[in-house]
Motif scaffolding. Sequence first.
Motif, PDB file in Angstrom:
ATOM      1  N   ARG A  14       0.865  -1.041   0.194  1.00 58.53           N
ATOM      2  CA  ARG A  14      -0.024   0.001   0.010  1.00 58.53           C
ATOM      3  C   ARG A  14       0.931   1.320  -0.043  1.00 58.53           C
ATOM      4  N   ASP A  15       0.794   1.736  -1.148  1.00 58.14           N
ATOM      5  CA  ASP A  15       1.841   3.057  -1.358  1.00 58.14           C
ATOM      6  C   ASP A  15       3.059   3.054  -0.603  1.00 58.14           C
ATOM      7  N   ILE A  16       3.929   2.123  -1.010  1.00 55.29           N
ATOM      8  CA  ILE A  16       5.088   1.882  -0.393  1.00 55.29           C
ATOM      9  C   ILE A  16       6.274   2.840  -1.050  1.00 55.29           C
ATOM     10  N   VAL A  36      11.770   4.369  -4.927  1.00 54.25           N
ATOM     11  CA  VAL A  36      10.559   4.034  -5.053  1.00 54.25           C
ATOM     12  C   VAL A  36       9.422   5.016  -4.585  1.00 54.25           C
ATOM     13  N   LYS A  37       8.511   5.343  -5.320  1.00 55.70           N
ATOM     14  CA  LYS A  37       7.657   6.598  -5.104  1.00 55.70           C
ATOM     15  C   LYS A  37       6.384   6.496  -4.836  1.00 55.70           C
ATOM     16  N   GLY A  38       5.709   5.194  -4.154  1.00 59.81           N
ATOM     17  CA  GLY A  38       4.618   5.005  -4.010  1.00 59.81           C
ATOM     18  C   GLY A  38       3.874   3.859  -4.681  1.00 59.81           C
ATOM     19  N   VAL A  39       4.330   2.535  -4.509  1.00 58.83           N
ATOM     20  CA  VAL A  39       3.879   1.596  -5.221  1.00 58.83           C
ATOM     21  C   VAL A  39       2.899   0.670  -4.474  1.00 58.83           C
ATOM     22  N   SER A  40       1.735   0.395  -5.182  1.00 64.81           N
ATOM     23  CA  SER A  40       0.467  -0.450  -4.529  1.00 64.81           C
ATOM     24  C   SER A  40       0.429  -1.334  -5.573  1.00 64.81           C
ATOM     25  N   PHE A  41      -0.002  -2.848  -4.840  1.00 65.64           N
ATOM     26  CA  PHE A  41      -0.505  -3.987  -5.605  1.00 65.64           C
ATOM     27  C   PHE A  41      -1.137  -5.023  -4.686  1.00 65.64           C
ATOM     28  N   LYS A  42      -1.774  -5.823  -5.353  1.00 70.28           N
ATOM     29  CA  LYS A  42      -2.194  -7.245  -4.456  1.00 70.28           C
ATOM     30  C   LYS A  42      -1.697  -8.379  -5.400  1.00 70.28           C
ATOM     31  N   LEU A  62      12.468  -2.385  -4.578  1.00 76.45           N
ATOM     32  CA  LEU A  62      11.011  -3.141  -4.179  1.00 76.45           C
ATOM     33  C   LEU A  62      11.537  -4.394  -3.713  1.00 76.45           C
ATOM     34  N   ALA A  63      12.251  -5.159  -4.009  1.00 77.49           N
ATOM     35  CA  ALA A  63      12.399  -6.536  -3.917  1.00 77.49           C
ATOM     36  C   ALA A  63      13.173  -6.456  -2.474  1.00 77.49           C
TER      37      ALA A  63
END
Length: 284
Positions: A14-16, A36-42, A62-63
Motif C-alpha cells: 500500500r503506497d510503499i 520507489v515513489k509509492g507502489v501499490s498492488f495485490k 522494491l524486492a
Amino acid sequence: MSNDTSGNIMLELRDIKRDYELPGGLFKPKKTVQAVKGVSFKLERGKTLAIVGESGCGKSTLARMITFIDEPTAGELLIDGNKVDTRPGHLTADMRQKVQIVFQNPYGSLNPRQKIGDVLGEPLAINTDMPASERRDRANLMLTKVGLGPEHYNRYPHMFSGGQRQRIAIARALMMNPKLLVLDEPVSALDLSVQAQVLNLLADLQDEFGLTYVFISHDLSVVRYIADEVMVMYFGEAVEHGTREEVFSDPKHEYTRTLFKATPKADVDSIRARVAAKKAGKAA
Ligand SMILES: Nc1ncnc2c1ncn2[C@@H]1O[C@H](COP(=O)(O)OP(=O)(O)OP(=O)(O)O)[C@@H](O)[C@H]1O
Ligand SMILES: [Mg+2]
C-alpha cells in the motif's frame, strides 16, 4: 455471495515508498533519491507477478522491501493478510520464514569454504531447533527437488556450474518452507539453454509447493514465459499493471511501448502470437 478475495492475497503493498539519503559534501547539500515513489498492488496466492523496467527504476529496492532487507520510508506491507512491522528488530520469526529471496548472482552469497549441505542447513540451524540429522535429510530432499542429489551434499560452491549454483540458491530459499519467493533477475546471468531449465524448475516448484513469486526481469521473453501478471516500473513508479495478456497485447503506457520497441521484433511478435492463441483457446 461476497466476492471478497482478501483471504487469497499473499502479498499486498500500500503506497510503499523508499528514499535514500545521499551524503553531501563540504559545499554540497544532502540529496534524497526517491528510489520507489509509492507502489501499490495485490498478488494472489500461487501467482507470479513479473516486474520489469530499465536499470535504476527501483526493482531491486522494491524486492529488498518485500523481503525485509530494507525498511520502507512510508507505506504498508502485508504478507499473507498480516501487516508487517518493518521496523528493525520488530520482524517476527514467522514472517521471516514466509518470505525468501533469490539473487542474480548466487556465487556472491555462497561462502566458498562452506559445503553445500551446510549452506542449505544454515537457515534451519539459525532459525529453528531442528536436530542436525533432520536438517541433513531436508537438505538432501531439497537437493533432489532442484534436480541435484545427495552426491552434491559434501561439495563446495566452486565445483558447480552457474546453473547448478542457482539451483542451490533456490534450494536454500526453500529450506524454511516459505510461501513467497522474490526472485531478482534469477536467470539473467545464465546461458539461454540453462535459463530455460531453471525457469522450468521454478514453474514445477511453484506448482508443487504452492509458491507465490515476485519475479524481477528486464527480459520480456522470460516474462512472457513465467508471468501471470506484469507490472512495469519507470523512475520509481508503477506505470502499468495488468495480466500478462493485457500488458502484452495492449500496452497502455508510452514507456511500455518503448520497452517493446527495444525488444527484438521477433520476440514481441511471438509473445503477441502466444497471447492471441491463448485468448482464442479460451474463447473456443
Ligand atoms: N543503498 C542505496 N543508497 C543510495 N541509493 C540507492 C541505494 N540503492 C538503490 N539506490 C538508488 O535507487 C534507485 C533504484 O535502484 P534499484 O537498484 O532499485 O534499481 P533496479 O531497477 O534494481 O536497477 P537494475 O536493473 O540495474 O538492477 C537508483 O537510482 C539507485 O541508484
Ligand atoms: Mg536491480
